[in-house]
Every structure is written in structure tokens, then in C-alpha cells.
Design a protein around this motif. Structure first.
Motif, short mmCIF file in Angstrom:
data_model
loop_
_atom_site.label_atom_id
_atom_site.label_comp_id
_atom_site.label_asym_id
_atom_site.label_seq_id
_atom_site.Cartn_x
_atom_site.Cartn_y
_atom_site.Cartn_z
N ARG A 106 -10.55 16.42 -44.88
CA ARG A 106 -10.28 17.75 -45.40
C ARG A 106 -9.48 18.60 -44.42
NH1 ARG A 106 -15.18 16.24 -47.23
NH2 ARG A 106 -15.67 16.60 -49.42
N SER A 107 -9.55 18.23 -43.15
CA SER A 107 -8.89 19.03 -42.13
C SER A 107 -7.47 18.53 -41.92
CB SER A 107 -9.68 18.95 -40.81
OG SER A 107 -9.03 19.68 -39.81
N VAL A 115 -13.42 27.41 -37.53
CA VAL A 115 -14.30 26.27 -37.81
C VAL A 115 -15.49 26.69 -38.67
CG1 VAL A 115 -15.58 26.59 -35.65
CG2 VAL A 115 -15.57 24.36 -36.77
N GLU A 116 -16.00 27.92 -38.47
CA GLU A 116 -17.13 28.36 -39.27
C GLU A 116 -16.76 28.49 -40.74
OE1 GLU A 116 -16.10 29.85 -36.54
OE2 GLU A 116 -17.72 29.70 -35.06
N ALA A 117 -15.57 29.07 -41.01
CA ALA A 117 -15.12 29.21 -42.40
C ALA A 117 -14.91 27.84 -43.04
CB ALA A 117 -13.83 30.03 -42.44
N LEU A 122 -16.74 23.65 -46.74
CA LEU A 122 -17.17 22.26 -46.90
C LEU A 122 -18.45 22.18 -47.72
CD1 LEU A 122 -17.00 19.22 -46.10
CD2 LEU A 122 -18.33 19.82 -44.06
N VAL A 123 -19.40 23.06 -47.42
CA VAL A 123 -20.67 23.04 -48.14
C VAL A 123 -20.46 23.49 -49.58
CG1 VAL A 123 -22.98 24.01 -48.26
CG2 VAL A 123 -22.00 23.41 -46.04
N GLY A 124 -19.82 24.65 -49.76
CA GLY A 124 -19.55 25.14 -51.10
C GLY A 124 -20.81 25.32 -51.92
N PRO A 125 -20.70 25.24 -53.26
CA PRO A 125 -21.87 25.45 -54.14
C PRO A 125 -22.65 24.17 -54.43
CG PRO A 125 -19.90 25.28 -55.48
CD PRO A 125 -19.45 25.15 -54.05
N GLU A 144 -22.46 26.00 -31.28
CA GLU A 144 -22.20 27.35 -31.79
C GLU A 144 -21.85 27.32 -33.27
OE1 GLU A 144 -22.82 30.17 -30.13
OE2 GLU A 144 -23.65 28.69 -28.73
N ALA A 145 -21.08 26.32 -33.71
CA ALA A 145 -20.72 26.22 -35.13
C ALA A 145 -21.97 25.97 -35.98
CB ALA A 145 -19.70 25.11 -35.32
N LEU A 146 -22.87 25.13 -35.50
CA LEU A 146 -24.08 24.84 -36.26
C LEU A 146 -25.06 26.01 -36.24
CD1 LEU A 146 -24.55 21.12 -35.15
CD2 LEU A 146 -23.78 21.95 -37.38
#
Length: 400
Positions: A106-107, A115-117, A122-125, A144-146
Motif C-alpha cells: 500500500r505504501s 505514518v499515523e495517518a 490501513l485499518v479503515g472500517p 510511537e506509531a503503535l
């Protein structure tokens, strides 16, 4: 913290190798399935801890499947997408290593930007299970991202699973901020995989002729060690076990490896009082403990599993082992100790250049030559096999 249930001893011999880690893991598997079922109601964070070889990966594979289902954009029709990020045992952790694994194809641009966005997108609905494996090797940027996800997890259809070896995470470790964030969350569960019981070991070794109690003693109930011994009942030390233990020493300097071999020369534990005499300081201990092989006990520094100690001993030259025995005894002499455990560190025959001050501390039989040394029994060559005398008392190792 969850407690393990008693293993189903009726499970057929050999099944444990096919689905490693499932003996005495029923309660943990049920907890993971419960978290999965509640995904549409809100996200959850789950930490799965245990020693190397305790079956963390096998547990997740049994519940979530052995392969990721969403790296190419395909959603699973029978459950949530499963995305996996791996942390690698590198000298310098790969920046955002597990996050790069999650984003996959995807990247198309620099992963480090927004990275957070990207993770939220990625998770989405869609209900998603994100697994971060071997987080004892995680990098600070991934932490930090997690943490960003954990603080928002109740609003996401996300099951975040973090696996790590808790013995490898000490003060100052990069993983601690993430663990702290999870500990403060009301939407988190901790699962700890402990060692197998003697009953489970009996079920695993089945009718192989192995002494199940001795196997349990040598392995400490570690599922990987138990399984490999059951698969190689005729070998003194299964090559897979030896290779796994030796691989744990990767990255150690030669001097540190020699000190690890020195500690292995003490069957029960290396008395803490001897450490200064053997030139083992705190920084050195920390480096050795980073292998995951050692543990601190009331008796001193010891190997976490006896089988791991035997693997280190077998990888040590005979002449070097005699030098280690002599060094430990010299340290006891310098300490002025009359500890009854000292003879257990002695070789069957003294080294030719051992100081007289040390040989005075050896039992009399070690100074009378090889002919006075008892012959080794089959149980000493294969330490998990019972002697013939014991076999007559216990016709089957699976009987109790």
C-alpha cells in the motif's frame, strides 16, 4: 493475567509438533477468540508474553491462521483481516520495521511521512487484527506509531496483538512506553504463556521411552525443547535445540561467549559471590542476559533451562571446560568457602596445570586416576532416558 488450564492428556502423540503450543493453551486461545468476536463493538489491545519457544506464534496461528490475509488488499471471508509486522534481532533495529511490513504494497512513498495517518487508513472500517511479533526487538519509531493506535483503539475495529519475551524487556527498553500505554488502557488484555506441566510433557513424549519427569526437569517445561526431544528420542541433544541455543549467542563478543561457557560449568548456578573473582561485572551480566539464556536466582546466575546449559557445555572444548572448573574452584578457595556444592563443579580428572591450592578442594576420587571414576550410565549419555532400574519400577513413562 490469565491462568493456564490442565492439558488434555488424551491428545494423540505427535499432535503437539503439528500444532506446537496448544497443550495447556486452551484458556488463552479462548480469550483471543473472545476478543475477536467483540471487534465490531470496539478495538482491543492484547499482549502475549512468554519465553522463547513458549508457543506465542503457534497460539496466534491456531486462532488467527498461520498466514496474513490482508497484505494485498484481499479481505478474509471467514474473519477479520490479519496483518503481521515482524521485529528483527538486528544490532540496530530497522526504523519502522514492523510498520513497513503492515503497510506492505500500500505504501508507494516514504513510510516515515504521515505514518499515523497511513495506519488509520490501513485499518479503515473493516475488522482487522494487527500482530506485532517479537516486540523485544522493536524500534522507537514503531513504538510511537503503535502508541498512537492504542490511544484511539476503542474507536477502531482493531485487535492489536503484541508478542514479546518479557524476560528480555528491562528498564530503559524501547518497548516500555508502548507497554505502559497498553497497561493504562481499559481496552487491554495480557496473556502470559508459562511452562508446560509434567502432565503435558507426559502426553507429548507418549510411549517414546523417554523419562517424562526428567524431560520436564531438563527443559523447564519449555514447549519447543520438549517437542524437539520427543521428535529425536535417541539423541543426546537434538540439533534443532543446539542450533537455537547457539543462535541466541549471536552478537556476543568472544570474551562474553567464554564467560557464558564459564557460567555453564556450574550445574546449579554460579554463586553471586564468585562474580568479582571471575571478572564478571554488571555490564557483562547485562550483555549475557540479553541472550535470554540466563536468569538470576537466589543461588546466583543460572541458565533458564538446563537443556540450554547442556548445549553450551557441549559446544565447549574439553580442555576449556577443565580450565573453567579450575577457575570456579580457585574462586571458591579465594572466597574461603566450604560450600558443599563445590564438588559438583569439578571435572572427572584434574587439569594437568591446575594449582595445588585448587586440587586440595577436589574430592579424593578425582586424584586417584581415571580407573576410579564410575562408568557413565545410559541415563548420563541420554539425560532424559531413565535407567534400567527405574524402568523396572515405572514400566511406561506415560503412566503415573
Amino acid at each position: 493475567m490469565l491462568r493456564r488450564t490442565v492439558a488434555d492428556t488424551e491428545q494423540p502423540h505427535g499432535a503437539y509438533h503439528v500444532a506446537m503450543g496448544l497443550f495447556e493453551r486452551e484458556l488463552e486461545a479462548a480469550e483471543l477468540r473472545k476478543e475477536l468476536r467483540s471487534l465490531r463493538e470496539g478495538g482491543r489491545a492484547v499482549t502475549v508474553t512468554g519465553d522463547a519457544g513458549s508457543g506465542k506464534t503457534a497460539l496466534l496461528a491456531a486462532v488467527l491462521g498461520p498466514e496474513p490475509t490482508g497484505l494485498t488488499g484481499d479481505a478474509s471471508t471467514t474473519g477479520p483481516r490479519v496483518l503481521r509486522g515482524l521485529c528483527d534481532p538486528l544490532g540496530t533495529p530497522r526504523p519502522l520495521g514492523p510498520i513497513r511490513d503492515l503497510l506492505g504494497r500500500r505504501s508507494t512513498s516514504d513510510v516515515t511521512s504521515d505514518v499515523e495517518a497511513r495506519l488509520l487508513e490501513l485499518v479503515g472500517p473493516e475488522p482487522t487484527a494487527v500482530i506485532i511479533e517479537d516486540a523485544q526487538w522493536i524500534d522507537a519509531a514503531s513504538v510511537e506509531a503503535l502508541r498512537f493506535l492504542v490511544r484511539r483503539i476503542e474507536r477502531l475495529p482493531l485487535l492489536l496483538v503484541i508478542t514479546y519475551r518479557d524476560a528480555d524487556v528491562s528498564l530503559g527498553h524501547a518497548l516500555l512506553p508502548l507497554l505502559g500505554e497498553i497497561a493504562r488502557s481499559e481496552h487491554a488484555t495480557q496473556i502470559t504463556l508459562g511452562p508446560l506441566s509434567a502432565e503435558a510433557v507426559r502426553a507429548i513424549v507418549g510411549d517414546s521411552g523417554l523419562d517424562a519427569d526428567r524431560v520436564h526437569e531438563l527443559t523447564g517445561g519449555n514447549p519447543f525443547f520438549v517437542t524437539e526431544i520427543a521428535r529425536h528420542p535417541g539423541e543426546r541433544l537434538p540439533p534443532t535445540v543446539r542450533d537455537a541455543v547457539i543462535a541466541s549467542t549471536f552478537g556476543l563478543a568472544r570474551d562474553d561467549i567464554e564467560l557464558l561457557q564459564l557460567i555453564a560449568a556450574a550445574p546449579d548456578a554460579l554463586d553471586d559471590r564468585l562474580l568479582p573473582h571471575l571478572h564478571i561485572d554488571v555490564p557483562t551480566l547485562r550483555r549475557l542476559e540479553s541472550t535470554g539464556l540466563l536468569v538470576r536466582t537466589r543461588r546466583g546466575v543460572a541458565f533458564r533451562h538446563e537443556l540450554a546449559r547442556l548445549a553450551i557445555v557441549e559446544g565447549t572444548a574439553a580442555g576449556t571446560r577443565r580450565m573453567h572448573h579450575a577457575a570456579i574452584l580457585e574462586a571458591f578457595v579465594a572466597l574461603g568457602s566450604s560450600d558443599h556444592a563445590v564438588p559438583r563443579t569439578t571435572p572427572s580428572q584434574p587439569a594437568t596445570r591446575t594449582p595445588a591450592s585448587v586440587t586440595r578442594g577436589w574430592p579424593l576420587r578425582t586424584r586417584r586416576g581415571r580407573d576410579r571414576t564410575p562408568r557413565r550410565s545410559p541415563s548420563s549419555r541420554w539425560p532424559w532416558r531413565g535407567s534400567s532400574r527405574r524402568s523396572r519400577r515405572e514400566p511406561s513413562c506415560s503412566s503415573s
